[in-house]
Design an enzyme around this catalytic site. Structure first.
Site, PDB file in Angstrom:
ATOM      1  N   GLY A  37       0.789  -1.219   0.000  1.00 42.11           N
ATOM      2  CA  GLY A  37       0.000   0.000   0.000  1.00 42.11           C
ATOM      3  C   GLY A  37       0.823   1.272   0.000  1.00 42.11           C
ATOM      4  O   GLY A  37       2.011   1.268  -0.295  1.00 42.11           O
ATOM      5  N   GLU A  41       3.533   6.208  -8.088  1.00 45.94           N
ATOM      6  CA  GLU A  41       3.665   5.987  -9.519  1.00 45.94           C
ATOM      7  C   GLU A  41       4.392   4.680  -9.837  1.00 45.94           C
ATOM      8  O   GLU A  41       4.129   4.044 -10.860  1.00 45.94           O
ATOM      9  CB  GLU A  41       4.393   7.165 -10.164  1.00 45.94           C
ATOM     10  CG  GLU A  41       4.756   6.992 -11.640  1.00 45.94           C
ATOM     11  CD  GLU A  41       3.571   6.678 -12.545  1.00 45.94           C
ATOM     12  OE1 GLU A  41       3.794   6.040 -13.584  1.00 45.94           O
ATOM     13  OE2 GLU A  41       2.428   7.065 -12.203  1.00 45.94           O
ATOM     14  N   HIS A  43       4.077   1.829  -8.214  1.00 46.84           N
ATOM     15  CA  HIS A  43       3.040   0.800  -8.182  1.00 46.84           C
ATOM     16  C   HIS A  43       2.108   0.929  -9.391  1.00 46.84           C
ATOM     17  O   HIS A  43       1.699  -0.077  -9.982  1.00 46.84           O
ATOM     18  CB  HIS A  43       2.201   0.915  -6.902  1.00 46.84           C
ATOM     19  CG  HIS A  43       2.982   0.735  -5.646  1.00 46.84           C
ATOM     20  ND1 HIS A  43       3.276   1.776  -4.800  1.00 46.84           N
ATOM     21  CD2 HIS A  43       3.529  -0.378  -5.080  1.00 46.84           C
ATOM     22  CE1 HIS A  43       3.963   1.321  -3.772  1.00 46.84           C
ATOM     23  NE2 HIS A  43       4.139   0.021  -3.910  1.00 46.84           N
ATOM     24  N   GLY A 154       8.553  -4.630  -8.657  1.00 44.51           N
ATOM     25  CA  GLY A 154       9.472  -3.571  -9.026  1.00 44.51           C
ATOM     26  C   GLY A 154      10.918  -3.991  -8.829  1.00 44.51           C
ATOM     27  O   GLY A 154      11.263  -4.639  -7.835  1.00 44.51           O
ATOM     28  N   LYS A 156      13.314  -2.201  -7.995  1.00 43.44           N
ATOM     29  CA  LYS A 156      13.989  -1.505  -6.898  1.00 43.44           C
ATOM     30  C   LYS A 156      14.329  -2.485  -5.780  1.00 43.44           C
ATOM     31  O   LYS A 156      15.378  -2.367  -5.138  1.00 43.44           O
ATOM     32  CB  LYS A 156      13.129  -0.362  -6.348  1.00 43.44           C
ATOM     33  CG  LYS A 156      13.850   0.460  -5.261  1.00 43.44           C
ATOM     34  CD  LYS A 156      13.044   1.677  -4.867  1.00 43.44           C
ATOM     35  CE  LYS A 156      11.865   1.294  -4.003  1.00 43.44           C
ATOM     36  NZ  LYS A 156      12.288   0.838  -2.651  1.00 43.44           N
ATOM     37  N   ASP A 157      13.455  -3.442  -5.543  1.00 38.03           N
ATOM     38  CA  ASP A 157      13.734  -4.517  -4.582  1.00 38.03           C
ATOM     39  C   ASP A 157      14.298  -5.705  -5.360  1.00 38.03           C
ATOM     40  O   ASP A 157      13.666  -6.760  -5.461  1.00 38.03           O
ATOM     41  CB  ASP A 157      12.459  -4.907  -3.830  1.00 38.03           C
ATOM     42  CG  ASP A 157      11.934  -3.769  -2.972  1.00 38.03           C
ATOM     43  OD1 ASP A 157      12.740  -3.181  -2.239  1.00 38.03           O
ATOM     44  OD2 ASP A 157      10.734  -3.477  -3.049  1.00 38.03           O
TER      45      ASP A 157
END
Length: 297
Positions: A37, A41, A43, A154, A156-157
């Site tokens: 949650g 942007e 997500h 994503g 990023k992880d």
């Protein structure tokens, strides 16, 4: 858009939608975006990718307690249900699963899924013991509930992507993991729900992460030779020069296997390399990375 707060109602909805498609001689393909949650942007870009490639899109919003350590920010993790549901509707989500902790964990969890320390022991796993057990357990539960054809995460992880991809492969889960590019603010800061914690001076200081990582990417794209040791040293020097930065880790590893590169090994010499960092600014821990190859990113 349909909102579900319990597992049985969501399962019933998905069963009915798949049955309707089957009666029309079609196979309903489901795209799934699991989140905690406080959507942004980044997500939204996952939801758009899911929308492009699937008949039905399911979004889950669940702040998962078992992936937080005892001194981490579970209680203060940002939440905004109204804003999240508005974004989901704008992106054409078909079903939102928004369960309570009691719905997901009605009793003490005696079963967890553990991926080898080869993938989970370094990077974020080194300073967050047990974190990835919590991630893989909840993602496995969600996959069993939603039964998607594709799930979107994503980049990023990046370690999380590698860990979940390995879990799916090893356990023969019938779902395709789709990694999606990091989304950034105009000034380069990687989008994160935790960015809201940053004071103005901390946010400005945090730009050192993307600035240094993207510069490294540019160097490699220009044909420069870069060893893992030099990359680590360069990043550590830049972060140490920023008074508000407190380094957790700076690592250069093979991707997706996550084996560390030796100091004298050239980055992306024989495949892709992940340059990943975790740095605290005040009380806020941020992660960022670039995946480098001979052809760039």
């Amino acid at each position: 858009m349909n909102l579900f707060r319990n597992i049985q109602d969501l399962r019933q909805y998905l069963k009915q939608e798949r049955l309707k498609a089957a009666l029309e001689g079609k196979v309903l393909e489901t795209g799934f975006v699991p989140t905690m949650g406080y959507l942004h942007e980044g997500h939204a870009s996952l939801l758009r990718e899911a929308r492009r490639n699937n008949d039905l899109v399911v979004l889950s919003i669940f702040v998962n307690p078992i992936q937080f350590g005892p001194n981490e920010d579970f209680e203060r993790y940002p939440r905004d249900e109204e804003k999240d549901l508005l974004l989901a509707e704008q992106e054409g989500v078909d079903a939102v699963f928004l369960p309570s902790v009691e719905e997901m964990y009605p009793a003490q969890t005696l079963t967890k899924i553990t991926v080898s320390q080869q993938l989970t022991g370094g990077l974020c796993g080194a300073s967050r013991p047990g974190h990835f057990d919590g991630v893989t357990t909840v993602v496995s539960k969600l996959f069993h509930i939603v039964e998607p054809e594709r799930a979107y995460f994503g980049q990023k992880d990046a370690q999380q992507v590698a860990v979940i991809t390995q879990m799916v492969k090893d356990l023969n889960m019938p779902v395709q993991i789709v990694p999606c590019p990091i989304r950034r603010e105009e000034d380069g800061l990687a989008l994160s729900s935790r960015n809201v914690y940053l004071a103005p001076a901390e946010r400005e200081a945090a730009l050192v992460l993307s600035r240094q990582l993207l510069q490294m990417q540019k160097q490699l794209n220009q044909g420069d030779t870069l060893t893992a040791g030099k990359a680590r040293e360069s990043l550590l020097q830049a972060f140490s020069a920023e008074p508000l930065a407190e380094v957790d880790y700076v690592e250069v590893v093979r991707f997706p296997g996550l084996q560390p590169l030796g100091d004298f090994e050239r980055i992306a010499e024989d495949g892709e390399a992940l340059v990943a960092v975790a740095v605290k600014f005040g009380s806020t821990r941020l992660i960022d990375n670039v995946i480098l190859s001979k052809k760039g990113v």
